[in-house]
Design an enzyme around this catalytic site. Structure first.
Site, short mmCIF file in Angstrom:
data_model
loop_
_atom_site.label_atom_id
_atom_site.label_comp_id
_atom_site.label_asym_id
_atom_site.label_seq_id
_atom_site.Cartn_x
_atom_site.Cartn_y
_atom_site.Cartn_z
N ASP A 35 0.81 -1.23 0.00
CA ASP A 35 0.00 0.00 0.00
C ASP A 35 0.84 1.28 0.00
O ASP A 35 0.67 2.13 -0.86
CB ASP A 35 -1.08 0.00 1.11
CG ASP A 35 -0.59 -0.13 2.53
OD1 ASP A 35 0.64 -0.31 2.74
OD2 ASP A 35 -1.43 -0.05 3.45
N GLY A 122 -3.98 -7.22 18.81
CA GLY A 122 -2.65 -7.74 18.47
C GLY A 122 -2.67 -8.88 17.47
O GLY A 122 -1.70 -9.60 17.33
N LEU A 125 -5.48 -7.54 12.89
CA LEU A 125 -6.79 -7.39 12.24
C LEU A 125 -7.26 -5.93 12.28
O LEU A 125 -8.43 -5.63 12.07
CB LEU A 125 -7.83 -8.30 12.92
CG LEU A 125 -7.50 -9.80 12.87
CD1 LEU A 125 -8.56 -10.60 13.60
CD2 LEU A 125 -7.36 -10.30 11.44
N SER A 126 -6.33 -5.04 12.61
CA SER A 126 -6.59 -3.60 12.52
C SER A 126 -7.64 -3.07 13.45
O SER A 126 -8.54 -2.32 13.04
CB SER A 126 -6.95 -3.21 11.09
OG SER A 126 -5.80 -3.00 10.39
N SER A 127 -7.53 -3.41 14.72
CA SER A 127 -8.44 -2.77 15.67
C SER A 127 -8.16 -1.26 15.71
O SER A 127 -9.06 -0.47 15.99
CB SER A 127 -8.30 -3.40 17.06
OG SER A 127 -6.95 -3.46 17.42
N SER A 128 -6.94 -0.86 15.38
CA SER A 128 -6.63 0.58 15.42
C SER A 128 -7.39 1.34 14.32
O SER A 128 -7.99 2.38 14.58
CB SER A 128 -5.12 0.82 15.32
OG SER A 128 -4.60 0.15 14.21
N GLU A 160 -3.38 8.03 12.09
CA GLU A 160 -2.37 6.97 12.28
C GLU A 160 -0.97 7.48 11.89
O GLU A 160 0.00 7.27 12.61
CB GLU A 160 -2.76 5.77 11.42
CG GLU A 160 -1.95 4.53 11.65
CD GLU A 160 -2.36 3.74 12.88
OE1 GLU A 160 -3.56 3.57 13.12
OE2 GLU A 160 -1.46 3.28 13.61
N ASP A 172 -5.70 -0.47 5.81
CA ASP A 172 -6.55 -0.79 6.96
C ASP A 172 -7.78 0.11 7.00
O ASP A 172 -8.92 -0.35 7.13
CB ASP A 172 -5.78 -0.62 8.28
CG ASP A 172 -4.48 -1.39 8.28
OD1 ASP A 172 -4.31 -2.28 7.44
OD2 ASP A 172 -3.61 -1.09 9.13
C1 GLA Z 1 -0.20 -2.73 8.41
C2 GLA Z 1 -0.38 -1.32 7.90
C3 GLA Z 1 -0.95 -1.34 6.48
C4 GLA Z 1 -0.13 -2.22 5.57
C5 GLA Z 1 0.11 -3.59 6.21
C6 GLA Z 1 1.08 -4.43 5.43
O1 GLA Z 1 -1.45 -3.36 8.55
O2 GLA Z 1 -1.21 -0.59 8.74
O3 GLA Z 1 -1.02 -0.01 5.98
O4 GLA Z 1 1.07 -1.61 5.21
O5 GLA Z 1 0.61 -3.47 7.53
O6 GLA Z 1 0.59 -4.71 4.18
#
Ligand code: GLA
Length: 377
Positions: A35, A122, A125-128, A160, A172
């Site tokens: 990304d 952790g 899975l992008s809780s942030s 972020e 994310d």
């Molecule tokens: C994390 C970052 C994303 C992406 C992934 C790896 O999730 O937040 O932006 O770079 O790592 O693909």
């Protein structure tokens, strides 16, 4: 979850919330570290995420609470410092508030805030991103603004990058914002352009969360980011998406051995994302699965953001029947492996047993569905 959130809000603050918003976590389907290199990526919003409830306060005080932490944290409106330690989760909503003026929205002055989550922390899975997007929707609503979804996504990413301080790309927040049930989100990160891609019905997702996290994970992520930017510069392009496998091979002498591996991972991974999209359109899950596993091997050997635990899970899973492919999902250096299987897969407990025999602890298993993107409730 919404009723639990409202109940807890009432118990904490003695009144009902005015606004409730939700944003899902995500799986990085394929496109590892593509990304921020300007490439494409495919992700899926999950059917779990973060809920945020807020109500305005006339006295200008800002109180933050979450179901995972103790008493509310009070942050004065003029206090723009980043938190550390146990209250550092507040940086996500604080980052959103700090980002809003740059997008033409006035950050609300005083409010009571409560966040609840059913995402494992952790796990990669992008809780942030989920808390950023749910907070952004809630604060924007309080400010009387309903901007296009892309702006909400950008506010989350801005928080972020600039407040939390992680130089992440748009994966994310983009997937959390644009997710759709039974679909993947395809993002061309240069635009950015967001599209949804139907997911063939027989694709099932299993997440194996190792609960391991490299102590230096944020630093290592930033280091990979720097390495990619340096490789692009050495290759004479702005971002690695402007290069390709042939150019990287041809100009190998301009790169350190490490930079060569990082660049090769990115250009190959970009090609794999594009191929995956075509294979999905043909319903060819076997081919998509091969690409997923190839992505993991590239992370393992070229990008070097995997771990022994993640590699073990991929080895075990890919030897099993009904598994199309498996790979680490997210930034790496710990976290979780995602497997795409057919509906006939029933071996999750065997994976857990093998992992326990090897590492002495059990991974957490989630059989997840895709879900819809961020929304006001
Ligand atoms: C994390 C970052 C994303 C992406 C992934 C790896 O999730 O937040 O932006 O770079 O790592 O693909």
């Amino acid at each position: 979850m919404k009723s639990q959130l409202i109940e807890k809000f009432c118990a904490l603050y003695g009144r009902v919330p005015e606004i409730v918003a939700y944003a899902p976590g995500r799986i990085e389907f394929i496109g590892n570290h593509t990304d921020y290199n300007g490439g494409p990526v495919l992700g899926a919003a999950l059917d779990r995420g973060v809920w945020v409830a807020i109500a305005g306060r006339a006295d200008g005080r800002r109180q933050f609470s979450s179901d995972q932490r103790g008493a509310p944290v009070e942050v004065r409106a003029e206090d723009s410092a980043k938190r550390t330690g146990a209250t550092s989760w507040v940086n996500y909503p604080l980052g959103v508030l700090a980002a809003m003026p740059g997008f033409g929205a006035k950050a609300p002055a005083g409010f009571d805030f409560l966040a609840m989550s059913n995402l494992p922390a952790g796990a990669g899975l992008s809780s942030s991103a989920a808390i950023e997007l749910a907070s952004a929707l809630a604060f924007l609503e309080m400010a009387g603004e309903r901007p296009p979804r892309e702006i909400v996504v950008k506010i989350g990413k801005h928080a972020e990058n600039n407040f939390v301080g992680v130089p992440c790309g748009i994966l994310d927040q983009g997937v959390s914002g644009f997710g759709q049930k039974n679909c993947l989100v395809w993002i061309d990160c240069r635009g950015p352009v967001f599209e949804t891609v139907p997911l063939p019905a027989d694709a099932h997702f299993w997440i194996f969360n190792t609960h391991t996290k490299h102590a230096l994970v944020d630093g290592l992520y930033a280091e990979r980011h720097r390495e990619c930017m340096a490789a692009a510069q050495a290759l004479g392009v702005g971002l690695l998406v402007e290069s390709n496998a042939a150019a990287v091979e041809r100009d190998q002498a301009r790169l350190t051995p490490e930079a060569f591996k990082r660049a090769k991972h990115i250009v190959d991974e970009i090609a794999r994302v594009t191929e995956s999209r075509s294979a999905l359109a043909r319903g060819d899950l076997a081919q998509v699965g091969r690409l997923l596993t190839a992505s993991h091997r590239s992370s393992q050997f070229l990008f070097e953001n995997s771990t022994a635990e993640l590699d073990f899970l991929v080895d075990v899973l890919t030897a099993m029947e009904h598994v199309f492919g498996a790979r680490l999902t997210g930034g790496g250096f710990g976290g979780a492996v995602m497997a795409m299987t057919s509906g006939a897969f029933g071996e999750a407990q065997a994976v857990v047993a093998a992992y326990r025999a090897r590492f002495g602890a059990a991974p957490e298993v989630l059989h997840t569905q895709t879900g819809d993107g961020a929304t006001l409730l």
